[in-house]
Design an enzyme around this catalytic site. Structure first.
Site, PDB file in Angstrom:
ATOM      1  CD  GLU A 108       5.206  -0.161  -1.196  1.00 30.80           C
ATOM      2  OE1 GLU A 108       5.723  -0.655  -2.231  1.00 30.80           O
ATOM      3  OE2 GLU A 108       4.216  -0.654  -0.638  1.00 30.80           O
ATOM      4  CD  GLU A 157       1.679  -1.422  -4.260  1.00 34.29           C
ATOM      5  OE1 GLU A 157       1.381  -2.492  -4.830  1.00 34.29           O
ATOM      6  OE2 GLU A 157       2.842  -0.975  -4.235  1.00 34.29           O
TER       7      GLU A 157
END
Length: 976
Positions: free
Chosen positions: A557, A464
């Site tokens: 995810e 991220e």
């Protein structure tokens, strides 16, 4: 002459806190060595960490039990000195002639001083780098050597804010180390920040010439008919004279057992000047149609054994190196149809269904045995990829070894996370670690350590977040693709001839795998780094199938719940942690779960999402106690994760290229996002995944109620049909249908027929659905899928009185015992009778004249017993048992009958393996773990039988027993 090769130093270590040791490193390794495990010295865990050593010696309570972690002093409060430790051992090694010895540390966290026989060496900082010291001139003549290592914690261990948070105060991000150790929303802080000698220590004994970091690369031409093995390595002449060398490369493949076939044997002569390090590239070896390595579910994981030896004139064999190598080509591009990242292996598109991996154990108690169990579990779930998350480890060679064997592609991230490297509260430093050169040194060394593994598929800069600009640019440059491995959409750019030697792909640092700068960039999530992964909470199962559930082609995810079984709660928490959540009903009709403090500390995630998802446990009726709560949680786990995978697979290649579930396992005793707990017991979600992710699969679209057939393989499937049967709570079959003959193209999800039963006038509010995909030629079952369903607007509360059903079972067991390893076959049959239906897919479908639903009693069925697909290997096991088994042979199988007079579905059956004990204390955990089951949490309709294979290892002196439980089987029936 001492035997050549590597010797691992993994026993006999002692440890002591540095502030409690008066002697210096020189004294410890000369005149004042510790005499044994007496204060302040203790037996040490090496490889391992300081906290692992303290836990092993019971000097701190088990940090993963209950609230014990709160009683352990955090490094932020104690200071770094408290977790600065000495580690000490002895080893025997005396050199003769022109032998040389290196002392090797594969990883230390974070820096260290090494003392050997009074000589000092400094190991520089960095958790992810190897250290190798030439100690030839330091070894003692009598061969008895003393080694002491003073290990320092990370420079910036940080502190834990009262509110916790992702990565604590983010200070750990200033170092090149694991970031999860300051705690996360799924993990409590690790008090010593993983300080220790956490990976392998060894000595390697060579002659005058040493081999280092060979790089193996395969290239392919002519549609994978022509292949070449490229090899580049480093050779170091440690002697003071010119070394005349013979370098031999041998490639073998195992035929059967210990018999190997030599595929290639090549020898080259070369000279190496004294005290010189030389990079040498061998001419490529040609292979015609080599056996290829495939991911799990796509083919065999063929591996060749590559051995390299160097002989020196006047000395003999000087050094050797070996590695298992898989011929395969991995490509990764952005798909033009879905916008998601697409992976190809050997030219075939792979629909990614995998998980996010943190690490095996939060205290870094890593072992080959645990790694093997972990990776086997993922292969058993039919997964084909694991993502090594950036806040965790650069995973170890043992992890990759088992991924090679079991076919798990690996996405490996470097040590960057958005929370610690750019955002969070307080806002973290976006410039990564303080020492960028150290980061790149660790990154390059990690690439060299792992690059020869077939399973390694992708390098990613961070989680991220992208690395700082200079690090990102350096990674892009270092990991740039060789021309052989560049791809364009729809066409692979392959050259027709071998390149010149200077362009050999093995001369690149890697050059064979794509590098992506971050986990939400370039084909992942929205591809732009925005927060478009997730969700991470409980969902309505049907929502996974809807077009608006997730908008992007590849979700890195997506997660949900993960409650373990009740036995695990009792084994990891004191009695006050056995209290189930309070169910607080809100004014809007939704239930809010309020967990006890210990569950909250262990990061429990609720089974409701007020405002969107009604409590999925409460759908079955209010749980009465811990056992009831956990059993109902397993029902939800199974439905939740099967729906997640089936929903994504329903739109394979039309909308999605893949997904990774956050997360598959826990590095501690957490209560969220897992398919097996830290003790290695599976949740029912494990088997929901195993069912949904099988390569050929029949499923129900929960949004459209169409039956779909999934084919993820490279071959079309023809001459098949689907048997559809509905069973009610009275044990009758009100709906039955067999489809027309079906052909499913390769890599396609095909809607087949609408399941009309819910729309019928007499549909029951709760019912069971059994789908079987079978081959018409021999009625072999290719896929079986069992659902429990309710009509729209209803719930599952009618299943509560169903628990009193006494459905008879017959269980035959056969066992093969080989030392401490057990292989057991359980043949389970539902003995209840039903006159309405005989669920056997033996009908001649081509004789049907219409497409209407029909009553089974009006159709002639073949008089035969159809084996379930799980029984395919049973014949071989039976033959082995007949010849080898003594106490319980296949000729005399053990038979247990569970009596009952009711007719119906034997619902949600599950086996467990225990240590047989004459006297058992209250709440004693007798489970033997890990255990592999070919299936568990399964159900059988009247007359149906299934064979379950169970394998496990028994601790010394223990006799195992196997019990069967289920929704309507509450007594833990002993069946073996």
């Amino acid at each position: 002459m001492v035997e050549m090769g590597k010797r691992v130093l993994d026993s006999g270590w002692l440890a002591a806190r540095s502030t409690e040791v008066a002697a210096t490193g020189v004294q410890l390794t000369t005149t004042h060595p510790p005499s044994g495990p007496s204060a302040p010295w203790m037996e040490a865990a090496v490889p391992g960490t300081v906290l692992g050593t303290l836990t092993k010696n019971k000097l701190v309570p088990d940090p993963f039990y209950g609230l014990n972690n709160e009683a352990i002093l955090d490094i932020a409060d104690s200071g770094r000195e408290y977790y600065t430790f000495w580690f000490f051992t002895t080893f025997e090694c005396a050199m003769k002639g022109n032998q040389h010895v290196n002392l090797n540390f594969r990883a230390i966290n974070y820096s260290a001083e090494v003392y050997l026989n009074g000589h000092k060496e400094i190991l520089p900082k960095g958790m992810f780098r190897r250290h190798s010291l030439d100690v030839t001139d330091i070894l003692l003549p009598d061969g008895k050597n003393l080694l002491a290592v003073l290990v320092y914690p990370p420079d910036h261990p940080g502190s834990i804010p009262p509110e916790g948070g992702q990565g604590g105060d983010h200070e750990i991000g200033k170092d090149v180390a694991t970031q999860y150790v300051e705690g996360w929303d799924w993990m409590t802080p690790i008090r010593d920040r993983n300080t220790g000698i956490w990976d392998e220590v060894s000595i390697s004994i060579t002659g005058p010439v040493k081999i280092s970091d060979p790089h193996l690369v395969s290239s392919f031409f002519d549609g994978f008919k022509r292949a070449y093995l490229h090899t580049t390595l480093e050779l170091e002449n440690k002697s003071s004279w010119l070394a005349q060398c013979s370098l031999t490369l041998q490639v073998t493949t195992e035929l059967e057992g210990n018999i190997s076939l030599v595929e290639h044997l090549q020898t080259h002569e070369l000279s190496i000047p004294p005290k010189t390090l030389l990079q040498y590239t061998l001419p490529p070896l040609f292979f015609y149609k080599p056996n290829l390595w495939w991911p799990n579910g796509m083919g065999k994981q063929s591996l060749y054994n590559v051995g390299i030896t160097v002989d020196v004139k006047g000395f003999g064999e000087s050094d050797s190196w070996s590695h298992q190598f898989g011929f395969r080509k991995i490509e990764s591009i952005i798909d033009s149809v879905t916008g998601g990242r697409l992976f190809k292996v050997n030219g075939q598109c792979v629909f990614i269904r995998g998980g996010n991996w943190i690490l095996s154990d939060g205290l870094l108690r890593l072992s080959k045995k645990r790694y093997m169990a972990d990776i086997k579990f993922h292969a058993d779930m039919n997964f084909n990829m694991l993502r090594c998350w950036g806040g965790g480890l650069a995973e170890r060679p043992d992890f990759y070894h088992y991924c090679d064997i079991y076919g798990l592609l690996v996405w490996q991230e470097f040590w960057i996370t958005g929370d610690v490297d750019g955002r969070g509260v307080p806002v973290s430093n976006p410039n990564g670690p303080l020492d960028h050169d150290l980061f790149m040194l660790c990154a390059r060394d990690t690439v060299k350590l792992l690059r020869n593994h077939a399973s390694l598929a992708l390098w990613v800069g961070g989680n991220e977040q992208v690395p700082p600009k200079d690090i990102n640019a350096a990674l892009k440059n270092d990991l740039k693709l060789h021309p052989f491995f560049m791809s364009v959409v729809g066409n692979t750019a392959l050259g027709e001839d071998l390149p010149q030697a200077s362009d050999d792909p093995s001369q690149y640092l890697d050059g064979t795998r794509a590098y992506v700068q971050g986990s939400m960039w370039d084909g992942f999530a929205d591809g732009k780094g925005d927060f478009t992964d997730g969700p991470y909470e409980i969902q309505n199962p049907e929502d996974f199938f809807k077009d608006d559930f997730y908008m992007y082609g590849f979700n890195p995810e997506v997660g949900s719940v993960g409650m373990p079984v009740a036995a695990t709660i009792r084994a990891t928490m004191p009695a006050e942690g056995w209290q189930i959540p309070l169910f607080k009903k809100r004014s809007d009709g939704y239930i809010e779960e309020i967990p006890n403090p210990i569950w909250e500390y262990h990061k429990y995630i609720p089974y409701s999402k007020p405002g969107k998802v009604h409590d999925q446990i409460e759908l079955y009726g209010h749980p009465k106690d811990l056992d009831d709560f956990c059993e109902k949680a397993q029902l939800v786990n199974y439905i939740q994760y099967r729906a997640l995978i089936e929903g994504w697979t329903s739109q394979m290649w039309t909308k999605f290229t893949g997904f990774l579930i956050w997360k598959t396992q826990n590095p501690w005793t957490g209560l969220r996002g897992q398919f097996y707990d830290h003790l290695h017991d599976q949740t029912a979600g494990f088997y929901g995944c195993r069912c949904a992710a099988e390569p050929v699969h029949v499923q129900l679209n929960l949004a459209t109620y169409f039956i779909e057939v999934v084919n993820t393989t490279s071959d079309e499937i023809s001459n098949i049909a689907v048997e559809i049967s509905v069973w009610d709570l009275e044990g009758t079959c009100p709906y039955y249908k067999v489809t027309e003959k079906i052909l499913v193209p390769a890599k396609r999800t095909l809607p087949i027929i609408e399941m009309k039963y819910p729309k019928s006038k007499n549909a029951k509010p709760v019912y069971f659905l059994l789908l079987k995909l079978f081959r018409l030629s021999d009625t072999a079952i290719l896929s079986r899928n069992f659902y429990w369903l309710h009509l729209p607007g209803n719930d599952y509360k009618l299943l509560e009185p169903y628990r009193t059903k006494k459905v008879p079972l017959k269980i035959k067991s056969q066992v093969l015992i080989m030392g401490s390893n057990y292989k057991v076959q359980m043949h389970v049959q539902n003995m209840s009778k039903n006159s309405n239906c005989r669920s056997i897919p033996g009908m001649r479908v081509e004789d049907r004249k219409d497409d209407n639903d029909f009553d089974i009693n009006s159709v002639a069925l073949a008089e035969q017993v159809i084996p379930e697909k799980e029984e395919v290997d049973g014949g071989l096991l039976s033959k082995i048992c007949k010849s080898l088994c003594r106490s319980r042979s296949a000729n005399h199988p053990n038979v247990v009958k569970i009596n009952g007079t009711d007719s119906g579905v034997a619902f949600f059956l599950h086996f467990s393996v225990h240590a047989a004990k004459k006297v058992q204390r209250d709440w004693e955990d007798t489970r033997i773990l890990p255990v592999r089951y070919s299936d568990n949490y399964f159900s059988l309709v009247p007359g149906e039988a299934m064979t379950i294979d169970i394998s496990f290892e028994v601790p010394q002196g223990i006799s195992p027993s196997i019990t069967l439980s289920g929704w309507n089987y509450h007594k833990n029936h002993k069946v073996f």
